[in-house]
Write a protein that holds these residues in place. Structure first.
Motif, PDB file in Angstrom:
ATOM      1  N   VAL A  11       4.343  -4.666  -3.121  1.00 55.53           N
ATOM      2  CA  VAL A  11       3.009  -4.167  -3.441  1.00 55.53           C
ATOM      3  C   VAL A  11       2.454  -4.889  -4.664  1.00 55.53           C
ATOM      4  N   ARG A  12       1.143  -4.812  -4.806  1.00 54.62           N
ATOM      5  CA  ARG A  12       0.441  -5.310  -5.990  1.00 54.62           C
ATOM      6  C   ARG A  12      -0.328  -4.143  -6.585  1.00 54.62           C
ATOM      7  N   VAL A  13      -0.339  -4.052  -7.914  1.00 52.53           N
ATOM      8  CA  VAL A  13      -1.137  -3.042  -8.592  1.00 52.53           C
ATOM      9  C   VAL A  13      -2.575  -3.548  -8.619  1.00 52.53           C
ATOM     10  N   LYS A  14      -3.507  -2.745  -8.132  1.00 45.43           N
ATOM     11  CA  LYS A  14      -4.913  -3.144  -8.133  1.00 45.43           C
ATOM     12  C   LYS A  14      -5.411  -3.293  -9.567  1.00 45.43           C
ATOM     13  N   THR A  15      -6.377  -4.159  -9.753  1.00 45.00           N
ATOM     14  CA  THR A  15      -6.956  -4.333 -11.082  1.00 45.00           C
ATOM     15  C   THR A  15      -8.010  -3.279 -11.372  1.00 45.00           C
ATOM     16  N   SER A  16      -8.612  -2.693 -10.316  1.00 38.35           N
ATOM     17  CA  SER A  16      -9.603  -1.632 -10.501  1.00 38.35           C
ATOM     18  C   SER A  16      -9.760  -0.882  -9.188  1.00 38.35           C
ATOM     19  N   GLY A  17     -10.505   0.203  -9.222  1.00 41.41           N
ATOM     20  CA  GLY A  17     -10.862   0.906  -7.994  1.00 41.41           C
ATOM     21  C   GLY A  17      -9.910   1.974  -7.532  1.00 41.41           C
ATOM     22  N   GLY A  18      -8.875   2.266  -8.312  1.00 32.47           N
ATOM     23  CA  GLY A  18      -7.966   3.328  -7.903  1.00 32.47           C
ATOM     24  C   GLY A  18      -8.353   4.648  -8.539  1.00 32.47           C
ATOM     25  N   SER A  19      -7.748   5.728  -8.054  1.00 32.33           N
ATOM     26  CA  SER A  19      -7.972   7.038  -8.661  1.00 32.33           C
ATOM     27  C   SER A  19      -6.620   7.634  -9.015  1.00 32.33           C
ATOM     28  N   GLY A  20      -6.633   8.744  -9.733  1.00 33.28           N
ATOM     29  CA  GLY A  20      -5.385   9.377 -10.139  1.00 33.28           C
ATOM     30  C   GLY A  20      -4.818   8.703 -11.373  1.00 33.28           C
ATOM     31  N   LYS A  21      -3.483   8.742 -11.504  1.00 32.71           N
ATOM     32  CA  LYS A  21      -2.809   8.176 -12.675  1.00 32.71           C
ATOM     33  C   LYS A  21      -2.979   6.660 -12.680  1.00 32.71           C
ATOM     34  N   ALA A  30      -0.030  -6.798 -11.431  1.00 27.00           N
ATOM     35  CA  ALA A  30       1.413  -7.061 -11.337  1.00 27.00           C
ATOM     36  C   ALA A  30       1.913  -6.792  -9.929  1.00 27.00           C
ATOM     37  N   GLU A  31       2.982  -7.484  -9.564  1.00 27.73           N
ATOM     38  CA  GLU A  31       3.599  -7.295  -8.258  1.00 27.73           C
ATOM     39  C   GLU A  31       4.982  -6.698  -8.417  1.00 27.73           C
ATOM     40  N   GLY A  32       5.428  -6.013  -7.384  1.00 34.53           N
ATOM     41  CA  GLY A  32       6.747  -5.412  -7.394  1.00 34.53           C
ATOM     42  C   GLY A  32       7.053  -4.825  -6.039  1.00 34.53           C
ATOM     43  N   LYS A  33       7.966  -3.857  -6.024  1.00 36.57           N
ATOM     44  CA  LYS A  33       8.321  -3.201  -4.765  1.00 36.57           C
ATOM     45  C   LYS A  33       8.448  -1.712  -5.004  1.00 36.57           C
ATOM     46  N   ILE A  34       8.217  -0.953  -3.949  1.00 38.14           N
ATOM     47  CA  ILE A  34       8.343   0.492  -4.016  1.00 38.14           C
ATOM     48  C   ILE A  34       9.811   0.838  -4.245  1.00 38.14           C
ATOM     49  N   VAL A  59       7.270   2.293  -8.796  1.00 35.23           N
ATOM     50  CA  VAL A  59       7.228   0.875  -8.437  1.00 35.23           C
ATOM     51  C   VAL A  59       8.106   0.095  -9.410  1.00 35.23           C
ATOM     52  N   GLU A  60       9.048  -0.686  -8.859  1.00 38.04           N
ATOM     53  CA  GLU A  60       9.855  -1.601  -9.662  1.00 38.04           C
ATOM     54  C   GLU A  60       9.092  -2.910  -9.746  1.00 38.04           C
ATOM     55  N   LEU A  61       8.512  -3.175 -10.902  1.00 37.15           N
ATOM     56  CA  LEU A  61       7.719  -4.384 -11.076  1.00 37.15           C
ATOM     57  C   LEU A  61       8.630  -5.588 -11.258  1.00 37.15           C
ATOM     58  N   ASP A  62       8.121  -6.766 -10.914  1.00 35.34           N
ATOM     59  CA  ASP A  62       8.905  -7.992 -11.047  1.00 35.34           C
ATOM     60  C   ASP A  62       9.312  -8.256 -12.496  1.00 35.34           C
ATOM     61  N   ILE A  69       2.991   5.213 -10.428  1.00 34.22           N
ATOM     62  CA  ILE A  69       1.593   4.815 -10.285  1.00 34.22           C
ATOM     63  C   ILE A  69       1.003   5.567  -9.101  1.00 34.22           C
ATOM     64  N   SER A  70      -0.237   6.028  -9.244  1.00 33.79           N
ATOM     65  CA  SER A  70      -0.910   6.705  -8.130  1.00 33.79           C
ATOM     66  C   SER A  70      -1.044   5.750  -6.950  1.00 33.79           C
ATOM     67  N   ILE A  71      -0.834   6.289  -5.772  1.00 31.91           N
ATOM     68  CA  ILE A  71      -0.841   5.500  -4.539  1.00 31.91           C
ATOM     69  C   ILE A  71      -2.159   4.742  -4.353  1.00 31.91           C
ATOM     70  N   ASP A  72      -3.258   5.293  -4.869  1.00 34.08           N
ATOM     71  CA  ASP A  72      -4.567   4.636  -4.733  1.00 34.08           C
ATOM     72  C   ASP A  72      -4.668   3.339  -5.529  1.00 34.08           C
ATOM     73  N   TRP A  73      -3.739   3.123  -6.456  1.00 31.60           N
ATOM     74  CA  TRP A  73      -3.751   1.897  -7.277  1.00 31.60           C
ATOM     75  C   TRP A  73      -2.883   0.800  -6.672  1.00 31.60           C
ATOM     76  N   LEU A  74      -2.263   1.054  -5.522  1.00 29.68           N
ATOM     77  CA  LEU A  74      -1.335   0.088  -4.925  1.00 29.68           C
ATOM     78  C   LEU A  74      -1.905  -0.503  -3.645  1.00 29.68           C
ATOM     79  N   GLU A  75      -1.633  -1.792  -3.449  1.00 26.44           N
ATOM     80  CA  GLU A  75      -2.004  -2.433  -2.183  1.00 26.44           C
ATOM     81  C   GLU A  75      -0.806  -3.234  -1.684  1.00 26.44           C
ATOM     82  N   PRO A  76      -0.561  -3.210  -0.374  1.00 27.21           N
ATOM     83  CA  PRO A  76       0.571  -3.949   0.187  1.00 27.21           C
ATOM     84  C   PRO A  76       0.377  -5.450   0.080  1.00 27.21           C
ATOM     85  N   ILE A  77       1.478  -6.157  -0.087  1.00 25.75           N
ATOM     86  CA  ILE A  77       1.489  -7.627  -0.057  1.00 25.75           C
ATOM     87  C   ILE A  77       2.189  -8.034   1.229  1.00 25.75           C
ATOM     88  N   SER A  78       1.604  -8.955   1.950  1.00 23.15           N
ATOM     89  CA  SER A  78       2.255  -9.377   3.202  1.00 23.15           C
ATOM     90  C   SER A  78       3.230 -10.495   2.950  1.00 23.15           C
TER      91      SER A  78
END
Length: 78
Positions: A11-21, A30-34, A59-62, A69-78
């Protein structure tokens, strides 16, 4: 529609646009894995998510840090 995430998913942490924590400024992008965690539906218990609450995922960041982190702040990386 709620995005579903799985343990060890990249996953990647979004730079903006999330809600919650929100993540700290230094974590955005930043990138990492659940991380492995309890992802049960706690319906009917004190841990049940109330309407409007956003689920947190660890999330375990690289960088080696682990953050909740709130789920709304995360996006999957393919």
């Amino acid at each position: 529609m709620q995005q579903k995430f799985a343990v060890n998913q990249r996953v990647r942490v979004k730079t903006s646009g999330g809600s919650g924590k929100a993540p700290s400024e230094g974590m955005r992008g930043a990138e990492g894995k659940i991380a492995e965690q309890l992802m049960d539906d706690w319906a009917g218990t004190l841990l049940e998510l109330k309407e409007g609450e956003t689920r947190l995922l660890y999330v375990e960041l690289d960088s080696g840090a682990t953050e909740a982190i709130s789920i709304d702040w995360l996006e999957p990386i393919s």
